[in-house]
Scaffold this motif. Sequence first.
Motif, PDB file in Angstrom:
ATOM      1  N   ASP A 100       0.832  -1.211   0.000  1.00 54.41           N
ATOM      2  CA  ASP A 100       0.000   0.000   0.000  1.00 54.41           C
ATOM      3  C   ASP A 100       0.864   1.257   0.000  1.00 54.41           C
ATOM      4  O   ASP A 100       0.565   2.230  -0.708  1.00 54.41           O
ATOM      5  CB  ASP A 100      -0.922   0.008   1.224  1.00 54.41           C
ATOM      6  CG  ASP A 100      -2.002  -1.060   1.156  1.00 54.41           C
ATOM      7  OD1 ASP A 100      -2.208  -1.625   0.058  1.00 54.41           O
ATOM      8  OD2 ASP A 100      -2.628  -1.331   2.194  1.00 54.41           O
ATOM      9  N   ALA A 101       1.922   1.238   0.777  1.00 59.53           N
ATOM     10  CA  ALA A 101       2.799   2.405   0.851  1.00 59.53           C
ATOM     11  C   ALA A 101       3.528   2.614  -0.469  1.00 59.53           C
ATOM     12  O   ALA A 101       3.609   3.740  -0.982  1.00 59.53           O
ATOM     13  CB  ALA A 101       3.797   2.236   1.989  1.00 59.53           C
ATOM     14  N   SER A 103       2.651   1.737  -3.435  1.00 58.92           N
ATOM     15  CA  SER A 103       1.708   2.207  -4.447  1.00 58.92           C
ATOM     16  C   SER A 103       1.392   3.686  -4.260  1.00 58.92           C
ATOM     17  O   SER A 103       1.326   4.447  -5.229  1.00 58.92           O
ATOM     18  CB  SER A 103       0.431   1.374  -4.373  1.00 58.92           C
ATOM     19  OG  SER A 103      -0.526   1.845  -5.304  1.00 58.92           O
ATOM     20  N   ALA A 104       1.221   4.098  -3.010  1.00 59.25           N
ATOM     21  CA  ALA A 104       0.892   5.507  -2.748  1.00 59.25           C
ATOM     22  C   ALA A 104       2.056   6.431  -3.037  1.00 59.25           C
ATOM     23  O   ALA A 104       1.882   7.545  -3.539  1.00 59.25           O
ATOM     24  CB  ALA A 104       0.448   5.667  -1.294  1.00 59.25           C
ATOM     25  N   ALA A 211       2.846  -0.134   6.993  1.00 56.76           N
ATOM     26  CA  ALA A 211       3.304  -0.324   5.615  1.00 56.76           C
ATOM     27  C   ALA A 211       4.358   0.691   5.215  1.00 56.76           C
ATOM     28  O   ALA A 211       5.139   0.439   4.290  1.00 56.76           O
ATOM     29  CB  ALA A 211       2.116  -0.243   4.652  1.00 56.76           C
ATOM     30  N   TYR A 212       4.407   1.837   5.902  1.00 58.99           N
ATOM     31  CA  TYR A 212       5.376   2.887   5.592  1.00 58.99           C
ATOM     32  C   TYR A 212       6.636   2.756   6.447  1.00 58.99           C
ATOM     33  O   TYR A 212       7.362   3.728   6.644  1.00 58.99           O
ATOM     34  CB  TYR A 212       4.754   4.264   5.825  1.00 58.99           C
ATOM     35  CG  TYR A 212       3.748   4.666   4.764  1.00 58.99           C
ATOM     36  CD1 TYR A 212       4.096   5.540   3.741  1.00 58.99           C
ATOM     37  CD2 TYR A 212       2.447   4.177   4.797  1.00 58.99           C
ATOM     38  CE1 TYR A 212       3.178   5.916   2.777  1.00 58.99           C
ATOM     39  CE2 TYR A 212       1.522   4.544   3.830  1.00 58.99           C
ATOM     40  CZ  TYR A 212       1.890   5.404   2.818  1.00 58.99           C
ATOM     41  OH  TYR A 212       0.972   5.755   1.854  1.00 58.99           O
TER      42      TYR A 212
END
Length: 388
Positions: A100-101, A103-104, A211-212
């Motif tokens: 998720d991180a 991708s963002a 995730a970050y």
Amino acid sequence: MTITFDDAVVARARELAPLINAEADAAEDATTTTAAVVEALKDAGLFWIQVPRELGGLEVDVSTALAVFEALAYADGSTGWSAMANITSSCFAAIYTGADAASAMFGNGVQGIHAGMLGPVGAARRVDGGYRVSGRYQFGSGCAHASYIGAGTIEVDDTGNQLTTESGLPAMRVVLIPRDEVDFRGNWDVLGLTATGSYDYVVDDVFVPEAYTYPLLENVQQRGGPGFRVGLFSITASGHAGFALGVGRRALDEITTLASTRVRMAGFASIGTEQLFQYELAQHDCAMRAARAFVYEAVAEADAEARAQDVPGPILQPRVRAAATHATRVATDAARFAYHWAGSAGLRPGIVQRCLRDMLAGSQHIYVDNNTLTGYAAALVADAAPTA
């Protein structure tokens, strides 16, 4: 060993040299890379050369990245240093964080630029979904134009006690925070690398989704090809080595150019005709060429072994770090030599003076500390020890 790299990507860095040269004084006045150079680096895609292709990066091999660092540092030490910090930080964010991180930060047309101090000087307390992070940081090179700021932490429990890993080491974790959640304090008034924007910053009880984040010492590659198996420490070492090779060579080239016209006070001929200058120039030129060959050989060997197996063996990673430290020592000596023979011209603002100041500053970094050499020696001794 044959050493190769992507000439087309390195050419992008070299083509920016006239602009970087022209902006160097303004960057020192601003204490950070100018907007014109930042935009040029973006347009050339250089911030993302070590980001996996699946996230829109170029995913170059570590030898190509080394050559890019060298080319940018040759044009200007501060620009090369800042870009090195941005490129490697973005690499780690791209390959180690959760899906998720990643991708963002890099997907859907977004190309994040990362910076920050990844040494574990802050604290991260686990909460539901992530960590609460606090800490005071220095030396955030390249953070003025970064979209995400990295912060190194040690994980703590609810009472503030430090946690350890299964191996018994402190549980060190890097977290990535949007820049608008970070309190920048400035405070970059230094001798050298003055245009790196290595500002102090504070993180005050900021929530960071898991995730970050990624473990500093036990990071696991989540995406990208086998070239990233060289690991965080070898990738970082290639950046410091490229910086040193670029600035050291620039210092020698500058004094060589001056040699035919520079006459020292009480002298009757140019310094280029003096035997002592000629002898010392030859010594430093040979030393720089030897250091460069060692760096590129060590990096290429680590890259080859990483692609052939999961990670480079116990000798090659320490060797890359030792090569970076050695190159830094050799380049600092070369810059000092150039400054000495430049005479009073070296006292005034200019390339020779800047090279010396930048090398003196760069040589203070913990990553090229003497421990890298003793660590390499220990690895050599262990490897040579007879087996039972």
